[in-house]
Write an enzyme that holds these catalytic residues in place. Structure first.
Site, PDB file in Angstrom:
ATOM      1  N   GLU A 201      14.787  47.974 -45.054  1.00  0.00           N
ATOM      2  CA  GLU A 201      14.822  49.249 -45.770  1.00  0.00           C
ATOM      3  C   GLU A 201      13.723  50.223 -45.345  1.00  0.00           C
ATOM      4  OE1 GLU A 201      12.494  48.823 -49.932  1.00  0.00           O
ATOM      5  OE2 GLU A 201      14.215  47.487 -49.752  1.00  0.00           O
TER       6      GLU A 201
ATOM      7  N   ARG B  24      12.954  41.641 -53.403  1.00  0.00           N
ATOM      8  CA  ARG B  24      12.579  42.026 -52.047  1.00  0.00           C
ATOM      9  C   ARG B  24      13.743  41.725 -51.109  1.00  0.00           C
ATOM     10  NH1 ARG B  24       9.382  44.612 -54.141  1.00  0.00           N
ATOM     11  NH2 ARG B  24       7.115  44.733 -53.860  1.00  0.00           N
TER      12      ARG B  24
ATOM     13  N   HIS C 219      16.038  50.888 -53.933  1.00  0.00           N
ATOM     14  CA  HIS C 219      14.770  50.358 -54.438  1.00  0.00           C
ATOM     15  C   HIS C 219      14.270  51.171 -55.637  1.00  0.00           C
ATOM     16  CE1 HIS C 219      11.229  47.737 -52.948  1.00  0.00           C
ATOM     17  NE2 HIS C 219      11.138  47.905 -54.254  1.00  0.00           N
TER      18      HIS C 219
END
Length: 337
Positions: free
Chosen positions: A266, A237, A298
């Site tokens: 993000e 994360r 991601h």
């Protein structure tokens, strides 16, 4: 009943629809949307009892209240993390919430190693050069991993998979977690305090969830403890790393490589095409300027195996809700009665 899914990616949609049709198509319809669920898009959920959310949706108090007012009663998150959902407000509103508590840990662990190897051996720079028929080796020197130290921050399923790969490289293993993993101990991992791990590891890889106590786990102090030629990888994360502190560390010429599949700001950027826009996030733009930093969007979890498992669990969570069952993936159960 029509069920609506938000933030559905093109490669994800066939897997999600196939699983939905296998389990629920005889009674319900699935509508897949590419847009993310947030304050601007929440009106599109009106009239849908069940919403399938993505990790980049914003399910704060305002959005949850709008969902409840529009008739939503169940949210099925298509991810393991749920820091984007205000569970306290969901509980107050009587909104059931479920998540995917488990999917292939190898997808993320293998990708974390992809980042580590790429920055260690300067693969991106080398690939750009050879496309221009520049075959020099200047600036491409990496290091053997055998005999060096891997620091694994978080030794759950993903961290343990990462550690097994490190063990295969012949690396010394240091670990940090709230509890020791017997599988990691069997590999010879030594559990130490975070400060020792940061100070001794040649490679630090993060595999902990984002919680209040892990926010900015890698702050200026922690980064200052790391070896000047260490490699940092974050595939967990974005909020685990203090971006400002990381930028200062890089400006000082420290860290030989950084691989980031996540970024703390993000949301609203990753999973979207921003190529025709001005990048207004100055910190992200600055990170991109460092030749020893590799950023991906991601995608660590994004394998056919993992996404297929996510689809199966999500549909199972919906089926449980419709049948009045409460499984292990439930974060907030439906109101009694």
């Amino acid at each position: 009943m029509e069920i609506v899914a938000y933030g559905v990616l093109a490669d994800e949609q066939p897997l999600l629809q196939a699983e939905f049709e296998r389990v629920l198509a005889d009674r319900h319809d699935l509508r897949c949307l590419g847009i993310f669920l947030n304050r601007d898009t929440v009106p599109t959920a009106a009239g849908h009892e069940i919403v399938l959310s993505s990790v980049n949706d914003t399910l704060d108090a305002e959005v949850l209240r709008a969902l409840a007012a529009g008739g939503t009663r169940m949210i099925a998150q298509r991810a393991t993390g749920y820091n984007n959902i205000d569970l306290t407000v969901a509980r107050e509103l009587g909104l059931a919430v479920a998540r995917v508590s488990y999917y292939s840990p190898y997808s993320v662990a293998e990708f974390a190693w992809t980042l580590a190897l790429a920055v260690n051996r300067r693969i991106v720079r080398a690939a750009h050069r050879t496309r221009e028929f520049d075959f020099r080796l200047d600036g491409l020197m990496g290091r053997d991993l055998r005999g060096r130290t891997a620091g694994v921050v978080g030794t759950g399923k993903i961290g343990a998979a990462f550690a097994r790969i490190a063990h295969g490289f012949g690396m010394r293993l240091l670990g940090w977690d709230i509890a020791e993993n017997p599988d990691c101990l069997a590999l010879g991992m030594e559990y130490v305090e975070r400060e020792q791990l940061f100070a001794e590891a040649d490679l630090v890889s993060l595999h902990v969830p984002l919680l209040p106590e892990t926010h900015h786990l890698l702050d200026a102090k922690a980064l200052g403890l790391m070896k000047s030629d260490a490699i940092l990888v974050n595939s967990s994360r974005g909020g685990l790393v203090d971006t400002d502190a990381l930028l200062e560390t890089l400006r000082a010429g420290r860290l030989s490589g950084v691989g980031l599949d996540v970024y703390e700001e993000e949301a609203g950027v990753f999973f979207l095409d921003k190529s025709l826009e001005v990048m207004t996030d100055e910190r992200l733009a600055r990170l991109m300027t460092f030749s020893n930093v590799l950023i991906t969007s991601h995608q660590a979890y994004f394998t056919e195996d993992a996404v297929g498992q996510i689809a199966r669990t999500t549909v199972a969570n919906v089926a449980d809700y419709l049948s009045g069952r409460t499984g292990d993936d439930v974060l907030v159960p439906p109101p009694a009665g």
